[in-house]
Design an enzyme around this catalytic site. Structure first.
Site, PDB file in Angstrom:
ATOM      1  N   ARG A 117      12.593 -38.518   2.694  1.00 27.87           N
ATOM      2  CA  ARG A 117      13.789 -39.039   3.348  1.00 27.87           C
ATOM      3  C   ARG A 117      14.630 -39.925   2.431  1.00 27.87           C
ATOM      4  O   ARG A 117      14.132 -40.829   1.783  1.00 27.87           O
ATOM      5  CB  ARG A 117      13.394 -39.827   4.593  1.00 27.87           C
ATOM      6  CG  ARG A 117      14.598 -40.146   5.493  1.00 27.87           C
ATOM      7  CD  ARG A 117      14.178 -40.925   6.712  1.00 27.87           C
ATOM      8  NE  ARG A 117      13.151 -40.273   7.481  1.00 27.87           N
ATOM      9  CZ  ARG A 117      13.363 -39.260   8.334  1.00 27.87           C
ATOM     10  NH1 ARG A 117      14.575 -38.772   8.469  1.00 27.87           N
ATOM     11  NH2 ARG A 117      12.365 -38.739   9.014  1.00 27.87           N
TER      12      ARG A 117
ATOM     13  N   HIS B 229       2.914 -35.630   0.830  1.00 26.16           N
ATOM     14  CA  HIS B 229       3.065 -37.051   0.521  1.00 26.16           C
ATOM     15  C   HIS B 229       1.965 -37.554  -0.402  1.00 26.16           C
ATOM     16  O   HIS B 229       2.023 -38.682  -0.885  1.00 26.16           O
ATOM     17  CB  HIS B 229       3.054 -37.846   1.838  1.00 26.16           C
ATOM     18  CG  HIS B 229       3.361 -39.301   1.694  1.00 26.16           C
ATOM     19  ND1 HIS B 229       2.419 -40.290   1.909  1.00 26.16           N
ATOM     20  CD2 HIS B 229       4.497 -39.953   1.349  1.00 26.16           C
ATOM     21  CE1 HIS B 229       2.961 -41.474   1.718  1.00 26.16           C
ATOM     22  NE2 HIS B 229       4.219 -41.301   1.375  1.00 26.16           N
TER      23      HIS B 229
ATOM     24  N   HIS C 263       1.737 -51.985  -1.084  1.00 22.88           N
ATOM     25  CA  HIS C 263       1.881 -50.563  -0.767  1.00 22.88           C
ATOM     26  C   HIS C 263       0.562 -49.797  -0.770  1.00 22.88           C
ATOM     27  O   HIS C 263       0.506 -48.652  -0.309  1.00 22.88           O
ATOM     28  CB  HIS C 263       2.852 -49.938  -1.781  1.00 22.88           C
ATOM     29  CG  HIS C 263       3.355 -48.589  -1.423  1.00 22.88           C
ATOM     30  ND1 HIS C 263       3.001 -47.459  -2.121  1.00 22.88           N
ATOM     31  CD2 HIS C 263       4.187 -48.180  -0.437  1.00 22.88           C
ATOM     32  CE1 HIS C 263       3.603 -46.405  -1.588  1.00 22.88           C
ATOM     33  NE2 HIS C 263       4.323 -46.814  -0.571  1.00 22.88           N
TER      34      HIS C 263
END
Length: 730
Positions: free
Chosen positions: A453, A483, A640
């Site tokens: 995205r 991903h 992350h």
């Protein structure tokens, strides 16, 4: 003042028919997997927190950093910009998805029992509160502090005549030629207003008959938002050294509106900004060429329906009503703030060369395993000796993962390089290495996720560049985003073939690797090499393998694999006690995983969660979650990494997947088990630092409220600073 509050009940009403985080990516329409009904468990109906409101709470924590006087001033300005950008994406995707559900009559309730309409109402109320606070932090705290440091963001009224004359020349020569005032009358329909553009709504009056007309002037987005004045104001010698003054571009344009509308009286003008639905729907099953289908959808995205209208709090009722009518915006979608709109532009101020107002420079160190090896074969020689765990940004990405791929591309004994690319940097050394490998005759395979995205266009460009260089480019599996962060290098060594692998939690992006906290496993372990071979065969061919030796792979294996290990930890705890589960991730939303953690808590297992963003789990409730503790760490680096530890069964896992529906059901994700005791000790140290009682964080209570911790008066340590110091020490 919230004039649109008078209409909020229209959203909240149940009479009309009834996904991102900052890269959340959830499908906006498809229903998530159903949670186990409370009637079938001993768990209550209200055991989940709302994921949308939890995301807004996350962004409020970002805002708290901007309001923290202990942080360097320009870092605070940067956090104001991050807050604004985050909120833009949330509206473009998550709010847009809820609106589409509501408009289509899909009254699927969220896990906490709310309809789309009810969630939209709560989001609007919550957003208005934090958007107002955001504006006030800038107006009352950050802007005055910037002024004290000689960085002035001024209004037209603050300028002296010399400065106005200077800006008059600049406007006439540099700005006026690119402006296009668009009138609205029977011959000129209301103009299209692009998403996230800053605009001036102008009302002019004809001098002849007194008739009033509306016009829109778009603030150019290809020039700096803040116009720097060329010279400081006059003062005593040395008084103005280092002083800079900026005028917002919309103020400059407003001051010269008479030049745009000669012969007309300027009655009023106000800034406004709209956000449009940017969620895309690509029918992959019906499109033979995914790349072309995605390009068509990208062209349509800019014309998505409005989902938010931002206005300054001085806009008149008449002007607001005109915008609502012409833009087809519901009054409940209006966010009204004092001061400047679109504070994401403060990144321009952050980029000033004022190092004293920023965090001290941090240069990542080369991982000790690679520090003294410079020959082209050094990475491979190191990995033959044992696995290496890298922790970015503390361990340099460029001298570990990037060098691994570059050396593979240059090594004549390397036969093949296979890699997934989700988001990569603009001038990517990783992409260049793959191109060099293909040009050298190696088999180079890149799985480019062109549906990442807001990076779709960039990834399409990279895909075409790779194809033109001879790299085999594939786009993954129909209906799934790829991903996972994996790289497989196949190397001939004598008469044998050896496979070298990297599996990480972060993207192959040398720029974000300096800003994002991630971990990665570099290994020559045969079982992981065999697993990655099987995985790439499933991504590039027709293999449908779902079970692996040393990996958990979504969409088939991660949820069941994690829940099965939770149950094993529970069983081991019942047998010998000392049960403990630790999770570090970006988001925890999946109801089935959450319910398994509740069962662990009920069994007496201690569950500790470090989550950066969304958390739908409700901790600390007697009877089902009293043994669960949740905290969030935000700071200089974006936390992350995804790491999971089960103490009794002695397993550590790292990988790309958060515990969310999209990761577990609609993406190809990989978790890898880390087995080497030296490496698991590193992961254990990371957890111990993050979970230290004195670590600066926010703690989640059973009421869904986040509270800063430790409390005032207690010793406080910074998790990230501690890690920087540890990596700098010999």
């Amino acid at each position: 003042m919230m004039r649109h509050d008078r209409n909020v009940t229209e959203i909240d009403a149940e009479t009309r028919p009834d996904e991102n985080l900052w890269h959340s990516g959830d499908s906006a329409v498809g229903a998530p997997p159903a949670a186990t009904p409370a009637a079938m468990t001993d768990l209550p109906e209200d055991r989940y927190l709302n994921r949308e409101l939890s995301w807004l709470d996350f962004n409020a924590r970002v805002l708290a950093l901007a309001d923290d006087n202990s942080l360097p001033l320009l870092e605070r300005a940067k956090f104001l910009a991050i807050f604004a950008s985050n909120l833009d994406e949330f509206y473009m995707v998550r709010v847009a998805g809820l609106k589409r559900r509501d408009e289509m009559g899909l009254s699927v309730r969220s896990a906490d029992g709310l309809t789309p309409r009810k969630q939209l109402a709560l989001i609007g109320e919550h957003t208005q509160r934090i958007a107002t606070r955001h504006a006030r932090v800038f107006l009352d705290s950050v802007r005055p502090a910037l002024a004290e440091e000689g960085i002035h963001i001024v209004t037209w009224a603050d300028l002296d005549q010399a400065e106005r004359d200077e800006l008059s020349t600049y406007f006439t020569e540099q700005v006026f030629p690119v402006l296009t005032p668009l009138a609205v009358d029977p011959a000129h329909p209301f103009p299209f207003v692009s998403g996230l553009s800053l605009n001036l709504a102008v009302m002019v009056r004809q001098t002849e008959d007194g008739g009033q007309h509306f016009a829109r002037v778009k603030v150019p987005n290809n020039v700096d938002r803040f116009v720097e004045l060329a010279a400081p104001r006059a003062g005593a010698e040395g008084e103005n050294r280092g002083v800079v003054r900026f005028l917002p571009m919309e103020e400059l344009i407003a001051a010269f509106l008479p030049l745009l509308f000669p012969g007309m009286e300027i009655v009023e003008h106000h800034a406004f900004r709209i956000t449009r639905n940017a969620d895309m729907e690509v029918e992959e099953d019906r499109d033979e060429d995914l790349l072309q289908a995605l390009e068509r959808e990208l062209a349509r995205r800019r014309f998505g329906p409005p989902v938010r209208l931002e206005i300054a709090d001085d806009m008149t009722e008449g002007m607001l009503e005109l915008l609502l009518r012409e833009l087809d915006v519901h009054p409940g979608d209006v966010i009204e703030v004092p001061g400047l709109l679109d504070l994401s532009s403060l990144r321009q101020i952050y980029d000033l060369d004022r190092p004293a107002l920023k965090d001290p420079a941090f240069v990542p160190d080369t991982h000790p395993a690679f520090a003294d090896r410079e020959s082209p074969k050094s990475i491979f020689a190191t990995l033959r000796e044992g696995d290496v765990l890298v922790h970015h940004p503390y361990d340099s990405f460029s001298t570990s993962v990037q060098r691994f791929i570059q050396q593979a591309a240059a090594d004549p004994n390397v036969l093949a390089i296979k890699q997934t690319l989700y988001r990569t940097s603009g001038d990517s050394p990783i992409v260049r290495a793959l191109i060099e490998a293909a040009e050298a005759g190696k088999q180079a395979v890149a799985l480019v996720e062109i549906k990442a995205r807001f990076d779709e266009q960039a990834n399409i460009r990279w895909a075409r560049a790779l194809e033109q260089a001879g790299v085999h480019v594939v786009y993954g599996l129909v209906g799934l985003k790829t991903h996972c962060k994996t790289c497989l290098v196949v190397r001939r060594e004598g008469s044998a073939i050896r496979r070298y692998c990297h599996i990480g939690t972060g993207n192959y992006n040398s720029k974000t690797a300096r800003l994002y906290e991630d971990v990665g496993l570099l290994t020559a372990a045969p079982d992981i090499g065999a697993d990655l071979t099987d995985l790439f065969n499933s991504l590039t061919g027709y293999s449908r393998k779902v079970s692996y030796r040393n990996l958990l792979v979504a969409p088939h294996g991660i949820r069941t694999g994690i829940i099965e290990r939770v149950e094993r930890e529970i069983a081991a705890h019942r047998e010998r006690g000392q049960g403990r589960i630790r999770l570090k991730m970006n988001a925890l939303v999946d109801e089935q995983v959450i319910d398994s953690l509740y069962r662990a808590s009920q069994a007496g297992v201690r569950v500790e969660v470090v989550v950066r963003g969304i958390c739908a789990l409700r901790p600390g409730v007697q009877g089902y979650s009293e043994n669960i503790f949740v905290r969030s760490i935000l700071g200089r680096f974006l936390e992350h990494s995804r790491i999971i530890h089960f103490r009794n069964i002695n397993e550590f896992w790292i990988g790309s997947a958060d515990m969310m529906h999209r990761n577990l059901d609609r993406r190809v994700e990989v978790l890898a088990q880390v087995k080497d005791p030296k490496l698991t000790a590193q992961l254990d140290e990371l957890f111990e630092s993050a979970l230290d009682p004195s670590t600066r964080c926010w703690e989640l209570g059973p009421d869904g409220q986040w509270t800063p911790s430790p409390q005032e008066g207690h010793t406080v340590r910074d998790h990230q600073v501690s890690l920087m110091e540890r990596h700098r020490s010999p």
